[in-house]
Design an enzyme around this catalytic site. Structure first.
Site, PDB file in Angstrom:
ATOM      1  N   GLY A  14     -43.950  24.657   9.569  1.00 62.60           N
ATOM      2  CA  GLY A  14     -44.105  25.346  10.860  1.00 62.60           C
ATOM      3  C   GLY A  14     -45.067  24.603  11.769  1.00 62.60           C
ATOM      4  CB  SER A  17     -44.725  26.231  17.458  1.00 57.01           C
ATOM      5  OG  SER A  17     -45.059  27.321  18.281  1.00 57.01           O
ATOM      6  N   GLY A  18     -47.738  26.959  17.382  1.00 60.46           N
ATOM      7  CA  GLY A  18     -48.632  28.057  17.013  1.00 60.46           C
ATOM      8  C   GLY A  18     -49.635  27.749  15.907  1.00 60.46           C
ATOM      9  CB  ILE A  19     -50.587  29.790  12.912  1.00 58.21           C
ATOM     10  CG1 ILE A  19     -50.904  31.061  13.723  1.00 58.21           C
ATOM     11  CG2 ILE A  19     -51.539  29.667  11.726  1.00 58.21           C
ATOM     12  CD1 ILE A  19     -50.558  32.372  13.020  1.00 58.21           C
ATOM     13  CG  ASP A  53     -32.903  25.629   8.204  1.00 60.53           C
ATOM     14  OD1 ASP A  53     -33.803  26.481   8.060  1.00 60.53           O
ATOM     15  OD2 ASP A  53     -31.730  25.916   8.515  1.00 60.53           O
ATOM     16  N   GLY A  79     -42.132  30.436  10.016  1.00 63.98           N
ATOM     17  CA  GLY A  79     -41.641  31.804   9.907  1.00 63.98           C
ATOM     18  C   GLY A  79     -40.864  32.192  11.148  1.00 63.98           C
ATOM     19  CE1 TYR A 158     -42.656  37.956  10.880  1.00 65.43           C
ATOM     20  CE2 TYR A 158     -43.954  39.964  10.875  1.00 65.43           C
ATOM     21  CZ  TYR A 158     -43.878  38.588  10.958  1.00 65.43           C
ATOM     22  OH  TYR A 158     -45.027  37.854  11.120  1.00 65.43           O
ATOM     23  CE  LYS A 162     -44.480  36.890   7.853  1.00 65.74           C
ATOM     24  NZ  LYS A 162     -44.676  35.452   7.602  1.00 65.74           N
TER      25      LYS A 162
HETATM   26  N1  LIG Z   1     -48.243  35.183  15.898  1.00 67.72           N
HETATM   27  C1  LIG Z   1     -48.535  36.311  15.258  1.00 67.72           C
HETATM   28  O1  LIG Z   1     -48.900  37.325  15.851  1.00 67.72           O
HETATM   29  C2  LIG Z   1     -48.452  36.351  13.742  1.00 67.72           C
HETATM   30  C3  LIG Z   1     -49.014  37.439  13.084  1.00 67.72           C
HETATM   31  C4  LIG Z   1     -48.936  37.506  11.698  1.00 67.72           C
HETATM   32  C5  LIG Z   1     -48.295  36.505  10.994  1.00 67.72           C
HETATM   33  N2  LIG Z   1     -47.740  35.470  11.658  1.00 67.72           N
HETATM   34  C6  LIG Z   1     -47.049  34.447  10.849  1.00 67.72           C
HETATM   35  O2  LIG Z   1     -47.619  33.185  11.093  1.00 67.72           O
HETATM   36  C7  LIG Z   1     -46.648  32.166  10.893  1.00 67.72           C
HETATM   37  C8  LIG Z   1     -46.663  31.226  12.082  1.00 67.72           C
HETATM   38  O3  LIG Z   1     -46.268  31.942  13.230  1.00 67.72           O
HETATM   39  P1  LIG Z   1     -46.679  31.539  14.708  1.00 67.72           P
HETATM   40  O4  LIG Z   1     -47.216  32.759  15.334  1.00 67.72           O
HETATM   41  O5  LIG Z   1     -47.467  30.294  14.711  1.00 67.72           O
HETATM   42  O6  LIG Z   1     -45.222  31.310  15.339  1.00 67.72           O
HETATM   43  P2  LIG Z   1     -44.545  30.074  16.056  1.00 67.72           P
HETATM   44  O7  LIG Z   1     -43.184  30.506  16.458  1.00 67.72           O
HETATM   45  O8  LIG Z   1     -45.451  29.514  17.092  1.00 67.72           O
HETATM   46  O9  LIG Z   1     -44.424  29.007  14.867  1.00 67.72           O
HETATM   47  C9  LIG Z   1     -43.501  29.168  13.826  1.00 67.72           C
HETATM   48  C10 LIG Z   1     -42.939  27.793  13.502  1.00 67.72           C
HETATM   49  O10 LIG Z   1     -42.046  27.942  12.390  1.00 67.72           O
HETATM   50  C11 LIG Z   1     -40.934  27.092  12.638  1.00 67.72           C
HETATM   51  N3  LIG Z   1     -39.750  27.536  11.932  1.00 67.72           N
HETATM   52  C12 LIG Z   1     -39.030  28.661  12.169  1.00 67.72           C
HETATM   53  N4  LIG Z   1     -37.948  28.676  11.392  1.00 67.72           N
HETATM   54  C13 LIG Z   1     -37.978  27.553  10.629  1.00 67.72           C
HETATM   55  C14 LIG Z   1     -37.116  26.990   9.654  1.00 67.72           C
HETATM   56  N5  LIG Z   1     -35.977  27.607   9.324  1.00 67.72           N
HETATM   57  N6  LIG Z   1     -37.467  25.836   9.082  1.00 67.72           N
HETATM   58  C15 LIG Z   1     -38.605  25.182   9.449  1.00 67.72           C
HETATM   59  N7  LIG Z   1     -39.447  25.642  10.395  1.00 67.72           N
HETATM   60  C16 LIG Z   1     -39.133  26.813  10.972  1.00 67.72           C
HETATM   61  C17 LIG Z   1     -40.721  27.202  14.145  1.00 67.72           C
HETATM   62  O11 LIG Z   1     -39.905  26.145  14.636  1.00 67.72           O
HETATM   63  C18 LIG Z   1     -42.143  27.186  14.660  1.00 67.72           C
HETATM   64  O12 LIG Z   1     -42.578  25.884  14.947  1.00 67.72           O
HETATM   65  C19 LIG Z   1     -45.328  32.889  10.677  1.00 67.72           C
HETATM   66  O13 LIG Z   1     -45.031  32.938   9.303  1.00 67.72           O
HETATM   67  C20 LIG Z   1     -45.586  34.278  11.205  1.00 67.72           C
HETATM   68  O14 LIG Z   1     -44.791  35.263  10.593  1.00 67.72           O
HETATM   69  C21 LIG Z   1     -47.811  35.357  13.011  1.00 67.72           C
END
Ligand SMILES: NC(=O)c1ccc[n+]([C@@H]2O[C@H](COP(=O)([O-])OP(=O)(O)OC[C@H]3O[C@@H](n4cnc5c(N)ncnc54)[C@H](O)[C@@H]3O)[C@@H](O)[C@H]2O)c1
Length: 260
Positions: A14, A17-19, A53, A79, A158, A162
């Site tokens: 992942g 993007s993001g985390i 993927d 995710g 979802y 989790k």
């Molecule tokens: N943002 C929130 O509020 C939050 C809260 C609790 C938990 N989370 C969890 O944190 C994790 C990161 O989320 P985020 O907020 O950074 O989201 P995000 O959408 O910014 O990042 C998620 C990344 O996962 C990648 N991804 C999705 N499907 C994929 C696949 N099939 N194969 C490979 N990569 C794939 C996406 O391309 C993306 O880059 C996730 O597991 C999410 O459930 C997020």
């Protein structure tokens, strides 16, 4: 003082993007060799990166072949949010994550650390024992039938993914103990990333209530630093744990629920 992650090889899923992106950048800044994985192209270059993927068995099999041996850390962060198709959410957030991890164990170094990104959404795991137990042997080919049998549709996918991930993490507290390999989970509350809007859309009035009581949503950096700590040897006594990182929301929900 040298960083505890200096010279370690860390796989981050992942990472586009993001985390995941924040984690890859922070861990790299601490001197780790980062291997970034995402289904999307990864803009920030790290030591190595792969497009794969996590919701597809064949893609994971190809990835495993390409990854090096002697990996010290695996951060399972990729995710899908609750607005995506239920079967895809279960495949990426649960089945693929578990499959990737299990296939990667032979390539992990002794003493390696695995960190799973769960969620505050998984808080209710103890009340869903039957479906979580039934998912223990679930594979990619049977995910659709499983979702039908256990009424896992829409946003429930979802929450279920989790809940089951938290339980799987706890169950694996000592699975690889003879090699010193440990696994933990982190459960963030709402974090300001591109999928935050999906959570707000799904939770509706509950999200409004959350926003009212929280001082601010989390930032990717809030979570990335905790992930880095769990990846480092210094956190070695923490095993099979699910650690909230949520500005107090986990305690707030539990205190409200149980009347404290
Ligand atoms: N943002 C929130 O509020 C939050 C809260 C609790 C938990 N989370 C969890 O944190 C994790 C990161 O989320 P985020 O907020 O950074 O989201 P995000 O959408 O910014 O990042 C998620 C990344 O996962 C990648 N991804 C999705 N499907 C994929 C696949 N099939 N194969 C490979 N990569 C794939 C996406 O391309 C993306 O880059 C996730 O597991 C999410 O459930 C997020």
């Amino acid at each position: 003082m040298s960083s505890p992650l200096k010279g370690k090889t860390v796989v981050v899923t992942g990472a586009a993007s993001g985390i995941g992106a924040a984690t890859a950048a922070y861990v790299a800044s601490q001197g780790a060799n980062v291997i970034s994985i995402d289904i999307k192209p990864i803009a920030t270059p790290t030591e190595q990166s792969f497009q794969a993927d996590i919701g597809d068995k064949h893609s994971i099999d190809r990835l495993i072949q390409e990854l090096p041996a002697n990996i010290h850390g695996l951060a399972n962060i990729a995710g899908l949010p609750p607005t995506r198709a239920a079967v895809d959410v279960i495949k990426v957030n649960l089945i693929g994550l578990k499959y990737l991890t299990e296939q990667l164990v032979p390539k992990l170094a002794d003493g390696a650390s695995i960190v799973n990104l769960a969620s505050l959404a998984g808080l209710d795991w103890a009340n869903n024992r039957e479906s979580i137990m039934a998912s223990a042997t679930l594979d990619f080919d049977h995910t659709e039938a499983f979702c039908q049998t256990h009424a896992i549709a829409g946003a429930r996918s979802y929450f279920f993914s989790k809940e089951a991930l938290i339980v799987w993490t706890m169950q694996n507290r000592w699975t690889w103990r003879s090699r010193g390999i440990r696994m933990n989970a982190i459960s963030p509350g709402p974090v300001d990333t591109p999928i935050l809007k999906d959570f707000l859309e799904t939770l509706g009035t509950r999200a409004e209530e959350d926003r009212r009581v929280m001082d601010r949503p989390g930032t990717p950096a809030d979570v990335a630093l905790l992930i880095a700590f769990l990846l480092a040897d210094e956190s070695g006594w923490i095993r099979g744990a699910n650690i909230p990182c949520d500005g107090g929301m986990f305690s707030h929900v539990l205190c409200q629920k149980h009347g404290f």
